[in-house]
Design a protein around this motif. Sequence first.
Motif, PDB file in Angstrom:
ATOM      1  N   GLU A  56       0.798  -1.235   0.000  1.00  0.00           N
ATOM      2  CA  GLU A  56       0.000   0.000   0.000  1.00  0.00           C
ATOM      3  C   GLU A  56       0.828   1.281   0.000  1.00  0.00           C
ATOM      4  O   GLU A  56       0.283   2.364  -0.177  1.00  0.00           O
ATOM      5  N   GLY A  57       2.139   1.177   0.200  1.00  0.00           N
ATOM      6  CA  GLY A  57       2.941   2.383   0.270  1.00  0.00           C
ATOM      7  C   GLY A  57       2.783   3.083   1.614  1.00  0.00           C
ATOM      8  O   GLY A  57       2.160   2.562   2.541  1.00  0.00           O
ATOM      9  N   ASP A 195       2.176   9.797  -2.219  1.00  0.00           N
ATOM     10  CA  ASP A 195       2.110   9.223  -3.566  1.00  0.00           C
ATOM     11  C   ASP A 195       2.487  10.236  -4.636  1.00  0.00           C
ATOM     12  O   ASP A 195       3.197   9.908  -5.601  1.00  0.00           O
ATOM     13  N   TRP A 196       1.991  11.474  -4.521  1.00  0.00           N
ATOM     14  CA  TRP A 196       2.298  12.469  -5.559  1.00  0.00           C
ATOM     15  C   TRP A 196       3.788  12.750  -5.626  1.00  0.00           C
ATOM     16  O   TRP A 196       4.365  12.924  -6.711  1.00  0.00           O
ATOM     17  N   VAL A 201       9.364  11.829  -7.971  1.00  0.00           N
ATOM     18  CA  VAL A 201      10.705  11.262  -7.817  1.00  0.00           C
ATOM     19  C   VAL A 201      10.988  10.245  -8.913  1.00  0.00           C
ATOM     20  O   VAL A 201      12.128  10.133  -9.413  1.00  0.00           O
ATOM     21  N   GLN A 202       9.972   9.493  -9.316  1.00  0.00           N
ATOM     22  CA  GLN A 202      10.158   8.481 -10.366  1.00  0.00           C
ATOM     23  C   GLN A 202      10.578   9.096 -11.690  1.00  0.00           C
ATOM     24  O   GLN A 202      11.228   8.438 -12.515  1.00  0.00           O
ATOM     25  N   ARG A 203      10.200  10.362 -11.922  1.00  0.00           N
ATOM     26  CA  ARG A 203      10.540  11.029 -13.182  1.00  0.00           C
ATOM     27  C   ARG A 203      11.905  11.728 -13.129  1.00  0.00           C
ATOM     28  O   ARG A 203      12.356  12.285 -14.130  1.00  0.00           O
ATOM     29  N   ASP A 280       7.277  13.550   4.699  1.00  0.00           N
ATOM     30  CA  ASP A 280       7.106  13.567   3.240  1.00  0.00           C
ATOM     31  C   ASP A 280       8.421  13.307   2.505  1.00  0.00           C
ATOM     32  O   ASP A 280       8.474  12.485   1.590  1.00  0.00           O
ATOM     33  N   LEU A 281       9.485  14.027   2.924  1.00  0.00           N
ATOM     34  CA  LEU A 281      10.781  13.835   2.279  1.00  0.00           C
ATOM     35  C   LEU A 281      11.514  12.625   2.853  1.00  0.00           C
ATOM     36  O   LEU A 281      12.477  12.147   2.262  1.00  0.00           O
ATOM     37  N   VAL A 282      11.093  12.155   4.006  1.00  0.00           N
ATOM     38  CA  VAL A 282      11.647  10.964   4.655  1.00  0.00           C
ATOM     39  C   VAL A 282      13.154  11.099   4.864  1.00  0.00           C
ATOM     40  O   VAL A 282      13.914  10.143   4.653  1.00  0.00           O
ATOM     41  N   VAL A 283      13.594  12.264   5.254  1.00  0.00           N
ATOM     42  CA  VAL A 283      14.994  12.445   5.641  1.00  0.00           C
ATOM     43  C   VAL A 283      15.215  11.681   6.938  1.00  0.00           C
ATOM     44  O   VAL A 283      14.350  11.667   7.824  1.00  0.00           O
ATOM     45  N   SER A 284      16.380  11.058   7.096  1.00  0.00           N
ATOM     46  CA  SER A 284      16.633  10.223   8.258  1.00  0.00           C
ATOM     47  C   SER A 284      18.062  10.413   8.740  1.00  0.00           C
ATOM     48  O   SER A 284      18.846  11.157   8.146  1.00  0.00           O
TER      49      SER A 284
END
Length: 561
Positions: A56-57, A195-196, A201-203, A280-284
């Motif tokens: 599901e992401g 998701d957006w 990012v995929q592009r 959202d950016l998932v910086v870690s």
Amino acid sequence: MRRLLLVLVACVLSFSARAKDEEEHPLRPADISSPRATLSSFVESCSVAYQILQSEGRELDSAQSREEVQRAVRAIQRCMDTRNIAEFRRDNMTKEAAVSLKEVLDRIELPKERDIPDRDDIVLEDGSKMKRWTVPNTEITFELIEEGPLEGSYQFSEQTVLRAQEFLERVRHLPYKEGATEGFAATYLSSPGTDWLARVVQRLPASMLERKAEQAVWQWVGTGVVLLISFVLMAALYTTGRRVSRKDGESSLLRSTLTLVFPIAAAFIPARAAAVIQEDLVVSGQPLYFIKFNLSLLTLFASTIVVLGVGRRVGEVIAAVPHIKASSIDAQLARLMSRLLGMVVAMVLLLQGGQHLGIPLSSLLAGAGVVGAALALSAQDVLKNIFGSIMIIMDKPYAVGERIRIKTYDGVIEEIGLRSTKIRLLNGHQAVIPNEDMARSDIENIGRRPFIRRVSSIRLPVDIPAEKAEEAVKTIEEILKDHEGMTPEFPPRAWLSEFGSDHLELKMIYWYHPPNYWDFTAHADRVNREILSRFRKAGLSIALPAFTTRAEDESGAVISG
């Protein structure tokens, strides 16, 4: 090892059955009663989270999936010792350590199930429990919790949690074992939180997906954009707030309140920016902790300013109540108490916020003590005046609009501030006296007198006949009888006071109510005119002071005397 793999496969195949069991027992915690139980609970919970993430992401649409993930996260957190990790880092560090440890466990050789201590194996011969157990050929350690609500349980040690990503880097070259959650860490740490954003990012070109300093390039770019937008918004709000506060015209409560927009925004915007960077950016890793720490610190300071500002404005609102005069002692007391309360709340907020950021309470209290001592030494005069203000406000020896005498000053109180009191002197000058001096000086409050007393002497000739002297006394008594401003409790008096060397003194005294000074002077003028008129008609004279003239020549001999 085989047993653990079977557990992993079984948990994936029986996902729906386990969910049903958890629905029946939603409060059942993860089993961490032994190193074997903790390891099994950890592997199972990570597998559940991985399956949902893969299918599901990050944006979970169904309530059931969200509940499943929350249960898994709670179980993972229960397996890790994060008691000494700063609260603001705890949640992220737990998740990052979990995916890293799961990747490590999916690559290294684990001992057979029977070789991992269980409930029966952790009790030693002397009756005590095993303090720790380390996975063979690793530094992954389970430690016994010896105090607190989880006393007697086993968790991944604090050092294991802190070094989880280091362990992953050291085993990354090893292949996955059968049944592993492949790419768990990469998926969790690098995939966008929405998701957006994932579609964007995929592009992106491959160069933007490369990892630099623990993050993908696109994550660094996104972080910079978020921080830039945040600071631009804060600068715009700050400029607007300054313009509003400096606007010409009389200040109002509304305008004063609008000046809080900037500190409120300064408290909200960094917090929101940190959430976007994290979720959202998932910086870690360390970059996230550094950014989040500084943004949280900015939010903490801004919140403190908001609390202090609210305290000041609450005092102004109370002082603006119709039955309280804006310049009265009660209004000043309301302002002072509101500011002091705001300072106390701000101090508590700083201490709690500091603990949340990982600063020990002892260090915060020691720092506050040092700062307080330094401020007390450098601003002791200010503090003395503030305490003087408190004494004045509590004792209320005078109020705005009252006339007082203090030291060499005589005038009307114009303003009572936190540092000083302003007096409009009778000559029109303004005197500003520190409240410390006002609190410890003798004050004569003329404005609170219930009446004005007049004591006056009339000089009669020393050779005046007795009947004339008696007539003079009766004349004064007649003039003052039932005079303007008299009350029965304070009748006027007139009598022959004493003999002087060149006169007989006639004393008169009366009290004028109410104590309106200019009405009193007008009445005194009428009394004086009436005395002169009556004395002239009665042939009574007023003695003048006797003067002696003495003349000497150059030799000092008396010429006349």
